[in-house]
Write an enzyme that holds these catalytic residues in place. Structure first.
Site, PDB file in Angstrom:
ATOM      1  CB  VAL A  85      -0.749  -0.035   1.321  1.00 36.36           C
ATOM      2  CG1 VAL A  85      -1.809   1.102   1.423  1.00 36.36           C
ATOM      3  CG2 VAL A  85      -1.485  -0.993   1.186  1.00 36.36           C
ATOM      4  CB  CYS A  86       2.303   3.444  -1.914  1.00 37.45           C
ATOM      5  SG  CYS A  86       2.160   3.998  -3.399  1.00 37.45           S
ATOM      6  CB  SER A  87       0.527   8.276  -1.810  1.00 39.01           C
ATOM      7  OG  SER A  87       0.050   9.288  -1.748  1.00 39.01           O
ATOM      8  N   GLY A  98      -0.385   4.188  -5.460  1.00 39.03           N
ATOM      9  CA  GLY A  98      -0.276   2.606  -5.514  1.00 39.03           C
ATOM     10  C   GLY A  98       0.852   2.488  -7.002  1.00 39.03           C
ATOM     11  CB  ALA A 156      -4.223   4.968   1.185  1.00 37.14           C
TER      12      ALA A 156
END
Lengths: 909, 108
Positions: free
Chosen positions: B9-11, B13, B41
């Site tokens: 998961v990142c801000s 993707g 996210a």
């Protein structure tokens, strides 16, 4: 060295081609075997070089060691070449161009039968009228119009202008008894010039009687000396008159009588090519006469070609002479083995020539074809103009003597002739002191940092001083004074020396305070049983005398003025407008430079603007231009208005944006300059030389002494950084500029991870930690993460390589984003964990790539309310991202910015 | 060996998707059967419902979400971690895969 050898060296200096032993013997009137012995000795001493082959020719060694050269110089400087290659038309610069017609006229005037035409030479001061007349004379001899022994008599009519009688008498002669004291006949110049040429300079100064007689002579070849009534004298003389006068009255009287009128062009009408030849010729002559190589910066030559002169060639020569004299002085006091002339050494009026660079198209060829420096070598056969005022080599002699004298008086050669050095030193000291105290007091180092007894001591001492000097000291001063005492006394205890750079001045300037400081030091000596050196008393004096005027906090007060100056009708205005709109500010000023505008006019406009606004420009001025040549404005502005100015060329909208932004944050001029210059330079640099080798890492600990506090800090952080192989460098922080310079130097070798110190240092985006932080476990942990966890940009670039297809160079993007992310943190006054910073960096890199490929929108929940809450952060982050938007032609949506705000704020430590 | 599901998961993707590619490559080379994917996210919740996730790794720039996810995952067996910065910075697939496997194999 024997005087014979000296003589011999001088002789050889005049003979660049070298001489054989026999020739030397003949010249010096000595035996050939003796000559040969001297020559051999000198060549053993490496002063002379022998030619291979027969007959052996000896010549001066060109690589004589520096010392010998400088010694030899004294004699050669005073020695003027007497070898006369007569000055003729062929040596005149422009003989095929600007002077071609004049020379043809002159030759005609000489050759005109039966004995030439009387001639009048017109020309502004310094256009070379006297030289031209001499050429005419030499031509007359060469063409055998007059005998080679014919006289050439030169007279300047201005010499006797106050006394018309005497002037008349001087020219035409005086009859015995003409007036009291005239006890014998005296031949005049006309008689002396019989059979030759009489050159009358400034002929318009001739009084009416003189003119009358002159015209009679011109018409009939007859004249009467002063006091002669009966007999008419005759002489065969060709008159050449010279004048600067162009009034009608004069013209009418003279040109009616004098058939040939030759006009010499003013320097400004001459081509650049000719000007260049004139300047080069002179420099060659100086090189030759001083027997030293002269190396001149290209811009200096350019300035000489373009500056405005009233005095034409004469002035150019005088100015060149002055500059050569300066260079000579520098040469005598430095280790250089040649004379060096740089643009900055030129008089201001000459430097102004650079303003005209744009005007001259011909210049392009000159500036593109030549290298940065031009070298003028000594040793060629020059024609000599016998009346050349530039032949006077006294100035060099004077310098020689002054330097020698000064050397004798004190051994410190360096400080001597630089009169301004003293000034500079004085300035440095007071500046340093001001900075020292202000920065000390701004730092909220807890009182705990000063030991209790030093607190008491400082308070007691200041109390005494307050009583004696009838003044009050602020808490701020108490604190800094205590800190200072602690540092100094610790140093004295350890036996380290304390040096005050300008003790005497302090003592003179603050007599009262100095007296009190002595009393205070006695108290300290008694209490601590420590000897207080005089230098420390000097420091105490300065504290007592210090008026800590409340300086404006850096968040209010004047900003650095940003001036954008570009070629083109609206370029500057529109560039500035774009930047202003983006930043929602009205800061900055634009100066448009239509291509038709005179550069000098532009400079004057700028100067006027600066001058009228100077009261508001206390923070200095940043000049953004599109061409390097305009950067010379910076120096000149500073010299003429006293406003500190830095100039940056090759300006783009990004640079304007960045400068306005930083100025708005109340950053200092130096800071902005460094940062802007550095940011865009590093972009270029890293692209050209990707630095993939791992540099040494280091942390800097700084305090005023570089010893006391720094040492403690070192002990504190040692355990953290040791295992990572990070070096700790202790630095002394005395003066901001100097400290910054040290940092710059260190950055060549080191990757500086952080600065820890007693004074706030925000420089080059290096994270700063205060001394107090290091004793706070939480802060110390952050420090630990910052210095040990940061992922080098090179590795990030390496990791992303080939995966961001839409952005071009990954390296360029990452470098830019790194700047952006760092600036955002600074502007938001946030300290974000380095892990997060790199994460955001990578996030942004992908975001840019995606925006370029196919913009997708992501929604940020509750955008409006979030934005309301973080309005300032939105603005700051957006203004930073503008740089990216501009460069990559992308747009960040508000939602994306919101995500960023969130990342920054929620990850800050 | 069962198939494992790893969610990054990142801000947005985006950055993690490159990492996913590198991790998949590594997993293949090792002969491990893994389902590795990246989401933004905001999509994380949906994916958690749809897929049987074994481990969730957060990008370092969204580490602030850790507490939030800890709450959501409290009742599950899903392991949670933050991708090591150095590995993230260098897009080091193998190491992040190691990190994920280590997290899964840890007893809760």
């Amino acid at each position: 060295m024997s005087s014979r050898k000296e003589e011999l060296l001088i002789l050889l200096k005049k003979s660049p081609k070298g001489l054989t032993a026999q020739e030397v013997a003949d010249h010096l009137n000595i035996d050939r075997s003796n000559a040969s012995r001297y020559l051999n000795e000198l060549s053993k001493e490496n002063q002379l070089t022998r030619s291979t082959g027969r007959p052996v020719v000896f010549s001066l060694t060109s690589t004589v060691s520096c010392n010998q050269r400088k010694k030899a110089c004294l004699s050669s400087a005073t020695e003027v070449k007497e070898v006369a290659t007569p000055m003729t038309f062929q040596y005149l610069v422009g003989n095929q161009d600007s002077l071609k017609v004049s020379i043809q006229q002159a030759k005609a005037a000489i050759l005109y039968p039966p004995r030439g035409l009387h001639t009048l030479i017109f020309g502004e001061t310094g256009t070379g009228k006297s030289l031209f007349a001499e050429c005419m004379y030499n031509f007359a001899r060469a063409s055998e119009t007059i005998s080679s022994a014919a006289p050439f008599v030169v007279f300047n009519c201005a010499d006797y202008a106050q006394n018309p009688q005497l002037l008349f008498g001087h020219i035409f002669g005086i009859k015995k008894g003409a007036f009291t004291g005239a006890d014998q006949d005296k031949a005049g110049l006309v008689a002396k010039a019989d059979g030759g040429i009489l050159f009358l300079d400034e002929i318009h100064r001739l009084p009416p009687e003189g003119q009358e007689m002159l015209f009679t002579f011109i018409d009939k070849g007859e004249y009467r000396p002063l006091g002669e009534s009966s007999q008419v004298h005759q002489a065969n003389v060709q008159i050449i008159g010279a004048t600067t006068e162009t009034s009608d009255i004069f013209l009418n009287t003279f040109t009616r009588r004098i058939p040939m009128v030759i006009t010499l062009p003013p320097l400004k009408n001459r081509s650049l090519d000719e000007k260049f030849k004139i300047v080069s010729l002179f420099l060659k002559q100086e090189a030759n006469r001083l027997n030293r190589r002269i190396i001149v910066e290209r811009d200096a030559i350019l300035a000489f070609l373009l500056y405005e002169t009233i005095g034409n060639i004469g002035q150019v020569k005088r100015d060149l002479k002055l500059v050569c004299a300066k260079a000579f002085l520098h040469y005598k006091t430095s280790q250089l083995d040649y004379l060096s002339i740089q643009q900055k050494d030129l008089p201001l009026n000459v430097q102004k020539g650079l303003l005209k660079v744009k005007d001259s198209d011909e210049l392009m060829s000159f500036s593109s074809n030549t290298s940065q420096f031009l070298t003028f070598e000594p040793g060629y056969d020059e024609p000599v103009w016998s009346k050349d005022p530039a032949l006077d080599m006294r100035v060099y002699q004077v310098i020689d003597e002054q330097v020698a004298k000064a050397c004798h008086e004190s051994k410190q050669l360096d400080t001597l002739p630089e009169l301004n050095l003293e000034k500079l030193v004085t300035q440095d000291v007071s500046n340093y002191f001001k900075t020292y105290v202000t920065e000390l007091s701004k730092k909220d180092i807890h009182h705990d940092l000063v030991k209790e007894d030093y607190w008491e001591l400082a308070n007691y001492l200041l109390q005494v001083a307050e009583e004696k000097l009838h003044r009050e000291y602020s808490d701020r001063l108490r604190f800094t004074f205590a800190l200072h005492l602690q540092g100094s006394l610790e140093r004295i205890k350890q036996g380290s020396p304390i040096t005050h750079p300008d003790l005497n001045k302090v003592r003179r300037a603050y007599k009262e305070e100095f007296q009190v400081a002595i009393d205070l030091s006695t108290y300290i000596e008694d209490t601590y049983h420590l000897p207080i050196p005089l230098d420390e008393i000097g420091f105490i004096t300065m504290f007592l005398a210090l008026e800590l005027s409340d300086q404006p906090d850096c968040s209010t007060g004047d900003m650095v003025e940003v001036v954008v100056m570009m070629h083109g009708e609206q370029v500057a205005t529109s560039m500035l407008k774009t930047a202003q709109e983006l930043l929602e500010t009205s800061q900055g000023v634009a100066f448009d430079m239509p291509l038709t505008t005179d550069v000098k006019e532009m400079y004057d406009q700028l100067k006027n603007y600066v001058w009228t606004r100077r009261a508001n420009l206390t923070q200095g001025l940043l000049l953004l231009t599109d061409m390097g040549s305009l950067n010379t404005f910076g120096n000149m502005l500073y010299e003429e208005t006293g406003i500190r100015t830095k100039a940056i060329s090759m300006t783009s909208t990004m640079i304007v944006l960045e400068s306005l932004r930083m100025s708005g944050m109340r950053r200092s001029l130096e800071d902005i300059y460094q940062s802007v210059q550095g940011a865009f330079e590093s972009l270029i640099r890293t692209e050209l030389h990707p630095q993939l080798t791992k540099p040494l890492k280091a942390v800097i600990v700084a305090c005023f002494t570089g010893e006391g506090v720094a040492k403690k800090l070192r002990e504190q952080i040692q355990p953290i950084v040791e295992k990572e192989g990070i070096e700790i460098i202790q630095l002394q922080y005395l003066e901001k500029e100097t400290f910054h310079r040290h940092i710059d130097e260190l950055m060549v070798t080191y990757d500086l991870l952080a600065i820890v110190g007693t004074v706030d240092v925000h420089y080059q985006n290096i994270p700063f930690f205060s001394a107090l932080d290091m004793f706070d476990s939480k802060q110390l942990a952050i420090f630990g993460r910052i210095v040990t966890e940061e992922v080098p940009l090179e590795q990030i670039i390496e990791g992303l390589k080939d995966n961001l297809p839409a952005v071009g160079s990954v390296s360029t993007l990452i470098q830019l984003l790194y700047q952006v992310v760092t600036h955002i943190q600074q502007d938001l006054k946030l300290m974000v964990d380095p892990a997060v910073t790199s994460g955001i960096l990578i996030h942004l890199a992908f975001l840019v790539n995606q925006l370029k490929e196919e913009p997708v929108t992501r929604d940020f929940q509750n955008l409006l309310s979030f934005k309301k809450q973080y309005r300032l952060a939105f603005k700051i982050i957006h203004s930073q991202l503008l740089l990216v938007e501009k460069q990559y032609q992308v747009t960040f949506s508000e939602d994306e910015i919101a995500f960023l705000v969130q990342m920054f704020y929620q990850s800050s430590v | 060996m069962t198939k494992r599901t790893i969610m990054l998961v990142c801000s947005a993707g985006m950055s993690t998707s490159l990492l996913v590619t590198k991790m998949q490559k590594e997993a293949e080379a090792r002969g491990e059967e893994c389902d590795i994917f990246a989401v933004s996210a905001s999509d994380a919740d949906n994916s958690l419902k749809e897929k049987d996730v074994d481990v969730l790794l957060l990008g370092p720039q969204v580490r602030f979400m850790k507490a939030q996810f800890e709450g959501k995952l409290a009742e599950t067996n899903i392991a949670l971690g933050i991708i090591d910065m150095k590995d993230y910075g260098m897009m080091n697939g193998p190491k992040v895969l190691d990190q994920a496997i280590t997290l899964m194999d840890q007893p809760d």
